[in-house]
Motif scaffolding. Structure first.
Motif, short mmCIF file in Angstrom:
data_model
loop_
_atom_site.label_atom_id
_atom_site.label_comp_id
_atom_site.label_asym_id
_atom_site.label_seq_id
_atom_site.Cartn_x
_atom_site.Cartn_y
_atom_site.Cartn_z
N THR A 61 0.77 -1.29 -0.09
CA THR A 61 -0.15 0.37 -0.18
C THR A 61 0.86 1.22 0.06
O THR A 61 0.09 2.18 0.01
N ILE A 62 2.18 0.88 -0.33
CA ILE A 62 2.96 2.61 0.36
C ILE A 62 2.46 3.68 -1.43
O ILE A 62 2.74 4.13 -1.24
N PRO A 63 2.25 2.10 -2.72
CA PRO A 63 2.28 3.10 -3.68
C PRO A 63 0.29 4.03 -3.87
O PRO A 63 0.79 4.90 -4.86
N GLY A 119 1.63 1.76 5.34
CA GLY A 119 1.85 1.39 3.69
C GLY A 119 1.59 2.54 4.01
O GLY A 119 2.43 3.64 2.65
N GLY A 120 0.61 3.87 3.45
CA GLY A 120 -0.34 4.14 2.54
C GLY A 120 0.05 5.28 3.46
O GLY A 120 0.15 6.49 2.96
N ILE A 121 0.44 5.79 4.98
CA ILE A 121 1.18 6.51 5.22
C ILE A 121 2.66 6.70 5.43
O ILE A 121 2.89 7.93 5.09
N TYR A 125 4.34 10.25 2.30
CA TYR A 125 5.49 11.12 3.67
C TYR A 125 6.45 10.97 1.60
O TYR A 125 7.56 11.56 1.80
N ILE A 126 7.10 9.62 1.15
CA ILE A 126 7.56 9.44 0.44
C ILE A 126 7.22 11.01 -0.56
O ILE A 126 8.06 10.99 -1.25
#
Length: 126
Positions: A61-63, A119-121, A125-126
């Motif tokens: 979920t980072i993307p 992961g979304g958070i 921040y990225i």
């Protein structure tokens, strides 16, 4: 973003077991359950693969956080948290419904909601 969402849905919902062999579902030695509502229960019980699953849920979920904040230029952290939580909740509810109607062996897990939101958070921040 659409391609990313399709990939996530493909990974989290498919494959679907269309055989509907009810006898083997109910008489197998595997215990079927609808889900887990205790946060990090697998990790606390020391189950194999629980750390890997947590890490993969965060990475998955980072993307979302990155792409969503890129598409919506003036978005706040609170809106990102709400969006990723609702996206993750939708996936978990679909998995729960599929399990209830015997189409799949997926299940609802509150740990997934937490780790997906983290992961979304991170993506935001990225």
């Amino acid at each position: 973003m659409y391609i990313y969402i399709c990939i996530v849905l493909f990974v989290t919902i498919l494959p679907i077991d269309w055989t509907l062999d009810l006898k083997s579902k109910y008489h197998s030695s595997i215990e079927y359950s609808y889900g887990n509502i205790k946060p990090f229960n697998d990790l606390l019980l020391g189950r194999t693969g629980s750390v890997k699953e947590i890490i993969l849920n965060i990475i998955m979920t980072i993307p979302f956080g990155f792409l969503y904040s890129f598409l919506k230029q003036h978005i706040t952290l609170i809106k990102i948290i709400k969006s990723i939580f609702l996206f993750s909740l939708s996936i978990e509810l679909i998995q729960l419904l599929m399990t209830i109607f015997l189409l799949n062996h997926r299940s609802f897990d509150v740990t997934d909601l937490i780790t997906n939101t983290i992961g979304g958070i991170l993506g935001y921040y990225i």
